[in-house]
Design a protein around this motif. Structure first.
Motif, PDB file in Angstrom:
ATOM      1  N   GLY A 102      69.309  11.875 152.942  1.00  0.00           N
ATOM      2  CA  GLY A 102      69.559  10.467 153.233  1.00  0.00           C
ATOM      3  C   GLY A 102      69.393   9.544 152.034  1.00  0.00           C
ATOM      4  N   TRP A 103      69.028  10.096 150.894  1.00  0.00           N
ATOM      5  CA  TRP A 103      68.843   9.302 149.678  1.00  0.00           C
ATOM      6  C   TRP A 103      69.875   9.712 148.635  1.00  0.00           C
ATOM      7  CZ3 TRP A 103      65.128   5.459 148.804  1.00  0.00           C
ATOM      8  CH2 TRP A 103      64.223   5.274 149.841  1.00  0.00           C
ATOM      9  N   VAL A 104      70.356   8.737 147.872  1.00  0.00           N
ATOM     10  CA  VAL A 104      71.274   8.966 146.758  1.00  0.00           C
ATOM     11  C   VAL A 104      70.803   8.106 145.598  1.00  0.00           C
ATOM     12  CG1 VAL A 104      73.265   9.502 148.246  1.00  0.00           C
ATOM     13  CG2 VAL A 104      72.882   7.136 147.488  1.00  0.00           C
ATOM     14  N   THR A 105      71.412   8.309 144.434  1.00  0.00           N
ATOM     15  CA  THR A 105      71.132   7.423 143.310  1.00  0.00           C
ATOM     16  C   THR A 105      72.430   6.785 142.853  1.00  0.00           C
ATOM     17  OG1 THR A 105      71.398   9.153 141.634  1.00  0.00           O
ATOM     18  CG2 THR A 105      69.169   8.808 142.508  1.00  0.00           C
ATOM     19  N   VAL A 106      72.297   5.603 142.290  1.00  0.00           N
ATOM     20  CA  VAL A 106      73.440   4.890 141.717  1.00  0.00           C
ATOM     21  C   VAL A 106      73.059   4.433 140.314  1.00  0.00           C
ATOM     22  CG1 VAL A 106      74.369   4.125 143.942  1.00  0.00           C
ATOM     23  CG2 VAL A 106      72.724   2.686 142.748  1.00  0.00           C
ATOM     24  N   GLY A 107      74.032   4.478 139.416  1.00  0.00           N
ATOM     25  CA  GLY A 107      73.782   4.033 138.057  1.00  0.00           C
ATOM     26  C   GLY A 107      73.520   2.537 138.012  1.00  0.00           C
ATOM     27  N   THR A 108      72.491   2.133 137.269  1.00  0.00           N
ATOM     28  CA  THR A 108      72.158   0.715 137.161  1.00  0.00           C
ATOM     29  C   THR A 108      72.157   0.220 135.723  1.00  0.00           C
ATOM     30  OG1 THR A 108      69.787   1.214 137.121  1.00  0.00           O
ATOM     31  CG2 THR A 108      70.769   0.727 139.275  1.00  0.00           C
ATOM     32  N   GLU A 109      71.957   1.118 134.757  1.00  0.00           N
ATOM     33  CA  GLU A 109      71.952   0.730 133.351  1.00  0.00           C
ATOM     34  C   GLU A 109      72.509   1.878 132.514  1.00  0.00           C
ATOM     35  OE1 GLU A 109      68.074  -0.491 131.905  1.00  0.00           O
ATOM     36  OE2 GLU A 109      67.572  -1.250 133.898  1.00  0.00           O
ATOM     37  N   VAL A 110      73.274   1.535 131.482  1.00  0.00           N
ATOM     38  CA  VAL A 110      73.777   2.530 130.535  1.00  0.00           C
ATOM     39  C   VAL A 110      73.683   1.935 129.138  1.00  0.00           C
ATOM     40  CG1 VAL A 110      75.766   3.890 129.797  1.00  0.00           C
ATOM     41  CG2 VAL A 110      75.386   3.503 132.226  1.00  0.00           C
ATOM     42  N   ASP A 111      73.043   2.662 128.222  1.00  0.00           N
ATOM     43  CA  ASP A 111      72.942   2.245 126.822  1.00  0.00           C
ATOM     44  C   ASP A 111      73.195   3.493 125.984  1.00  0.00           C
ATOM     45  OD1 ASP A 111      72.432   1.091 124.378  1.00  0.00           O
ATOM     46  OD2 ASP A 111      70.264   0.923 124.695  1.00  0.00           O
ATOM     47  N   ILE A 112      74.436   3.682 125.572  1.00  0.00           N
ATOM     48  CA  ILE A 112      74.866   4.913 124.907  1.00  0.00           C
ATOM     49  C   ILE A 112      75.429   4.584 123.520  1.00  0.00           C
ATOM     50  CG2 ILE A 112      76.466   6.880 125.032  1.00  0.00           C
ATOM     51  CD1 ILE A 112      74.395   6.911 127.258  1.00  0.00           C
ATOM     52  N   ARG A 113      75.085   5.424 122.543  1.00  0.00           N
ATOM     53  CA  ARG A 113      75.683   5.328 121.215  1.00  0.00           C
ATOM     54  C   ARG A 113      76.620   6.510 121.026  1.00  0.00           C
ATOM     55  NH1 ARG A 113      72.419   4.727 116.148  1.00  0.00           N
ATOM     56  NH2 ARG A 113      72.110   6.920 116.612  1.00  0.00           N
ATOM     57  N   HIS A 114      77.861   6.229 120.702  1.00  0.00           N
ATOM     58  CA  HIS A 114      78.825   7.279 120.386  1.00  0.00           C
ATOM     59  C   HIS A 114      78.673   7.600 118.912  1.00  0.00           C
ATOM     60  CE1 HIS A 114      81.213   7.325 124.149  1.00  0.00           C
ATOM     61  NE2 HIS A 114      80.624   6.153 124.280  1.00  0.00           N
ATOM     62  N   LEU A 115      78.445   8.873 118.608  1.00  0.00           N
ATOM     63  CA  LEU A 115      78.204   9.295 117.232  1.00  0.00           C
ATOM     64  C   LEU A 115      79.393  10.036 116.633  1.00  0.00           C
ATOM     65  CD1 LEU A 115      74.576  10.606 117.778  1.00  0.00           C
ATOM     66  CD2 LEU A 115      75.283   8.344 116.965  1.00  0.00           C
ATOM     67  N   ALA A 116      80.180  10.703 117.477  1.00  0.00           N
ATOM     68  CA  ALA A 116      81.319  11.492 116.993  1.00  0.00           C
ATOM     69  C   ALA A 116      82.289  11.690 118.151  1.00  0.00           C
ATOM     70  CB  ALA A 116      80.851  12.838 116.461  1.00  0.00           C
ATOM     71  N   ALA A 117      83.521  12.015 117.795  1.00  0.00           N
ATOM     72  CA  ALA A 117      84.546  12.266 118.806  1.00  0.00           C
ATOM     73  C   ALA A 117      84.676  13.765 119.061  1.00  0.00           C
ATOM     74  CB  ALA A 117      85.888  11.708 118.333  1.00  0.00           C
ATOM     75  N   ALA A 118      85.207  14.089 120.228  1.00  0.00           N
ATOM     76  CA  ALA A 118      85.522  15.481 120.570  1.00  0.00           C
ATOM     77  C   ALA A 118      87.017  15.566 120.827  1.00  0.00           C
ATOM     78  CB  ALA A 118      84.754  15.913 121.809  1.00  0.00           C
ATOM     79  N   LEU A 119      87.586  16.704 120.521  1.00  0.00           N
ATOM     80  CA  LEU A 119      89.005  16.920 120.783  1.00  0.00           C
ATOM     81  C   LEU A 119      89.266  16.994 122.281  1.00  0.00           C
ATOM     82  CD1 LEU A 119      89.814  19.637 118.099  1.00  0.00           C
ATOM     83  CD2 LEU A 119      90.469  17.223 118.067  1.00  0.00           C
ATOM     84  N   VAL A 120      90.430  16.544 122.714  1.00  0.00           N
ATOM     85  CA  VAL A 120      90.819  16.675 124.114  1.00  0.00           C
ATOM     86  C   VAL A 120      90.773  18.152 124.470  1.00  0.00           C
ATOM     87  CG1 VAL A 120      92.706  16.389 125.759  1.00  0.00           C
ATOM     88  CG2 VAL A 120      92.238  14.601 124.075  1.00  0.00           C
ATOM     89  N   GLY A 121      90.135  18.473 125.579  1.00  0.00           N
ATOM     90  CA  GLY A 121      90.026  19.857 126.026  1.00  0.00           C
ATOM     91  C   GLY A 121      88.792  20.578 125.513  1.00  0.00           C
ATOM     92  N   ALA A 122      88.030  19.940 124.625  1.00  0.00           N
ATOM     93  CA  ALA A 122      86.815  20.574 124.095  1.00  0.00           C
ATOM     94  C   ALA A 122      85.767  20.684 125.188  1.00  0.00           C
ATOM     95  CB  ALA A 122      86.260  19.747 122.932  1.00  0.00           C
ATOM     96  N   THR A 123      84.893  21.674 125.064  1.00  0.00           N
ATOM     97  CA  THR A 123      83.760  21.804 125.980  1.00  0.00           C
ATOM     98  C   THR A 123      82.630  20.924 125.468  1.00  0.00           C
ATOM     99  OG1 THR A 123      84.369  24.058 126.568  1.00  0.00           O
ATOM    100  CG2 THR A 123      82.078  23.409 126.972  1.00  0.00           C
ATOM    101  N   VAL A 124      82.191  19.997 126.305  1.00  0.00           N
ATOM    102  CA  VAL A 124      81.110  19.080 125.948  1.00  0.00           C
ATOM    103  C   VAL A 124      79.931  19.369 126.868  1.00  0.00           C
ATOM    104  CG1 VAL A 124      80.405  16.656 125.838  1.00  0.00           C
ATOM    105  CG2 VAL A 124      82.710  17.323 125.117  1.00  0.00           C
TER     106      VAL A 124
END
Length: 91
Positions: free
Chosen positions: A15-37
């Motif tokens: 009966g309980w779920v979580t919802v996102g309330t805050e996001v603070d992310i730094r992108h450091l590098a890109a990944a190719l489309v289709g890459a495993t992350v």
């Protein structure tokens, strides 16, 4: 956000779920489309109904991003009752 939600889903009471309330992310590098992350989410604090995480994303050993994320705990039944009680009211 998905890594954090997935990390704690099994620990939630029915009966309980979580919802996102805050996001603070730094992108450091890109990944190719289709890459495993690979993503990680570590609980670093629980404050009443807020769970705070440190998160990271990797392609192999290369770090793609890092940051913090928070998720709020929601009782679905109480939330739905509260919403039903406010429907039709002007805001």
């Amino acid at each position: 956000e998905m890594a954090s939600g997935d990390a704690i889903r099994a620990a939630l009471r029915p009966g309980w779920v979580t919802v996102g309330t805050e996001v603070d992310i730094r992108h450091l590098a890109a990944a190719l489309v289709g890459a495993t992350v690979r993503t990680t989410a570590k609980v670093v604090a629980v404050e009443r109904r807020v769970i705070r995480f440190e998160v990271e994303a990797f392609e192999g050993t290369r770090k793609l991003g890092e940051g913090r994320h928070a998720r709020g705990l929601i009782n679905v039944e109480s939330f739905n009752k509260r919403l039903a009680g406010t429907s039709g009211q002007a805001h």
